[in-house]
Scaffold this motif. Sequence first.
Motif, PDB file in Angstrom:
ATOM      1  N   TRP A 143      10.702   9.837  -0.699  1.00  0.00           N
ATOM      2  CA  TRP A 143       9.789  10.561  -1.567  1.00  0.00           C
ATOM      3  C   TRP A 143      10.220  10.384  -3.015  1.00  0.00           C
ATOM      4  O   TRP A 143      11.416  10.420  -3.331  1.00  0.00           O
ATOM      5  CB  TRP A 143       9.830  12.037  -1.265  1.00  0.00           C
ATOM      6  N   PRO A 144       9.247  10.279  -3.925  1.00  0.00           N
ATOM      7  CA  PRO A 144       9.595  10.310  -5.347  1.00  0.00           C
ATOM      8  C   PRO A 144      10.171  11.689  -5.677  1.00  0.00           C
ATOM      9  O   PRO A 144       9.704  12.696  -5.135  1.00  0.00           O
ATOM     10  CB  PRO A 144       8.258  10.100  -6.055  1.00  0.00           C
ATOM     11  N   PRO A 145      11.171  11.761  -6.525  1.00  0.00           N
ATOM     12  CA  PRO A 145      11.756  13.067  -6.863  1.00  0.00           C
ATOM     13  C   PRO A 145      10.732  14.074  -7.383  1.00  0.00           C
ATOM     14  O   PRO A 145      10.809  15.259  -7.060  1.00  0.00           O
ATOM     15  CB  PRO A 145      12.792  12.737  -7.943  1.00  0.00           C
ATOM     16  N   LEU A 146       9.751  13.606  -8.159  1.00  0.00           N
ATOM     17  CA  LEU A 146       8.738  14.525  -8.678  1.00  0.00           C
ATOM     18  C   LEU A 146       7.889  15.123  -7.556  1.00  0.00           C
ATOM     19  O   LEU A 146       7.449  16.260  -7.646  1.00  0.00           O
ATOM     20  CB  LEU A 146       7.817  13.815  -9.678  1.00  0.00           C
ATOM     21  N   LEU A 158       1.053   6.711  -6.787  1.00  0.00           N
ATOM     22  CA  LEU A 158       0.009   7.708  -7.024  1.00  0.00           C
ATOM     23  C   LEU A 158       0.509   9.131  -6.778  1.00  0.00           C
ATOM     24  O   LEU A 158       0.139  10.058  -7.502  1.00  0.00           O
ATOM     25  CB  LEU A 158      -1.209   7.405  -6.148  1.00  0.00           C
ATOM     26  N   ALA A 159       1.354   9.297  -5.782  1.00  0.00           N
ATOM     27  CA  ALA A 159       1.938  10.620  -5.514  1.00  0.00           C
ATOM     28  C   ALA A 159       2.802  11.063  -6.686  1.00  0.00           C
ATOM     29  O   ALA A 159       2.796  12.246  -7.054  1.00  0.00           O
ATOM     30  CB  ALA A 159       2.750  10.595  -4.224  1.00  0.00           C
ATOM     31  N   THR A 160       3.520  10.130  -7.282  1.00  0.00           N
ATOM     32  CA  THR A 160       4.340  10.455  -8.453  1.00  0.00           C
ATOM     33  C   THR A 160       3.464  10.887  -9.621  1.00  0.00           C
ATOM     34  O   THR A 160       3.757  11.874 -10.307  1.00  0.00           O
ATOM     35  CB  THR A 160       5.206   9.250  -8.861  1.00  0.00           C
ATOM     36  N   THR A 161       2.371  10.169  -9.846  1.00  0.00           N
ATOM     37  CA  THR A 161       1.456  10.504 -10.936  1.00  0.00           C
ATOM     38  C   THR A 161       0.832  11.878 -10.730  1.00  0.00           C
ATOM     39  O   THR A 161       0.779  12.695 -11.652  1.00  0.00           O
ATOM     40  CB  THR A 161       0.356   9.427 -11.056  1.00  0.00           C
ATOM     41  N   ARG A 188       0.834  -1.211   0.000  1.00  0.00           N
ATOM     42  CA  ARG A 188       0.000   0.000   0.000  1.00  0.00           C
ATOM     43  C   ARG A 188       0.865   1.255   0.000  1.00  0.00           C
ATOM     44  O   ARG A 188       0.538   2.243  -0.658  1.00  0.00           O
ATOM     45  CB  ARG A 188      -0.946   0.003   1.179  1.00  0.00           C
ATOM     46  N   LEU A 189       1.961   1.235   0.719  1.00  0.00           N
ATOM     47  CA  LEU A 189       2.875   2.383   0.707  1.00  0.00           C
ATOM     48  C   LEU A 189       3.476   2.570  -0.677  1.00  0.00           C
ATOM     49  O   LEU A 189       3.654   3.703  -1.138  1.00  0.00           O
ATOM     50  CB  LEU A 189       3.977   2.203   1.752  1.00  0.00           C
ATOM     51  N   SER A 190       3.768   1.475  -1.348  1.00  0.00           N
ATOM     52  CA  SER A 190       4.277   1.546  -2.716  1.00  0.00           C
ATOM     53  C   SER A 190       3.230   2.169  -3.642  1.00  0.00           C
ATOM     54  O   SER A 190       3.563   2.966  -4.531  1.00  0.00           O
ATOM     55  CB  SER A 190       4.658   0.148  -3.202  1.00  0.00           C
ATOM     56  N   GLU A 191       1.979   1.820  -3.425  1.00  0.00           N
ATOM     57  CA  GLU A 191       0.896   2.390  -4.229  1.00  0.00           C
ATOM     58  C   GLU A 191       0.735   3.883  -3.933  1.00  0.00           C
ATOM     59  O   GLU A 191       0.518   4.679  -4.843  1.00  0.00           O
ATOM     60  CB  GLU A 191      -0.417   1.640  -3.971  1.00  0.00           C
ATOM     61  N   VAL A 192       0.859   4.288  -2.681  1.00  0.00           N
ATOM     62  CA  VAL A 192       0.802   5.715  -2.334  1.00  0.00           C
ATOM     63  C   VAL A 192       1.931   6.451  -3.045  1.00  0.00           C
ATOM     64  O   VAL A 192       1.729   7.527  -3.613  1.00  0.00           O
ATOM     65  CB  VAL A 192       0.889   5.922  -0.801  1.00  0.00           C
ATOM     66  N   ALA A 222      -3.660  16.861  -1.427  1.00  0.00           N
ATOM     67  CA  ALA A 222      -3.381  15.430  -1.574  1.00  0.00           C
ATOM     68  C   ALA A 222      -1.878  15.168  -1.596  1.00  0.00           C
ATOM     69  O   ALA A 222      -1.395  14.198  -0.991  1.00  0.00           O
ATOM     70  CB  ALA A 222      -4.034  14.892  -2.846  1.00  0.00           C
ATOM     71  N   LEU A 223      -1.129  16.027  -2.275  1.00  0.00           N
ATOM     72  CA  LEU A 223       0.331  15.863  -2.286  1.00  0.00           C
ATOM     73  C   LEU A 223       0.909  16.049  -0.887  1.00  0.00           C
ATOM     74  O   LEU A 223       1.805  15.313  -0.476  1.00  0.00           O
ATOM     75  CB  LEU A 223       0.977  16.862  -3.248  1.00  0.00           C
TER      76      LEU A 223
END
Length: 107
Positions: A57-60, A17-20, A10-14, A42-43
């Motif tokens: 955190w994803p770089p984006l 989705l945060a990256t998207t 679920r954390l991977s999915e978060v 949401a971000l």
Amino acid sequence: MSAVVISPERLSEVRRLATTLADRVLDAQIAGRPVPADQAGALAKAAGLLHDYGVDWPPLLTQALHGLVPDADAAAVEPEPELALPNADLDGLSRFFAGFRKGAPKS
């Protein structure tokens, strides 16, 4: 009350989705379009959740968040005439991200 444990899946999915969403926010910023306050919120929530669970955190995400919160030093020198988030609580977002600017996890 016990703490909620979130599975790695679920954390991977978060994170995904945060990256998207961050990609969409960055696209709007580059095109000069306003970013809806619900997307900014949401971000912020995704960043807080990932931080709480020690997930990088994803770089984006980092890039999008820095674009959403005006830099206090730059704002003191040259205030922005029009902010991209007219309905957002920018002071609240600034305070929220202040702790992450220096201590955000690196990915």
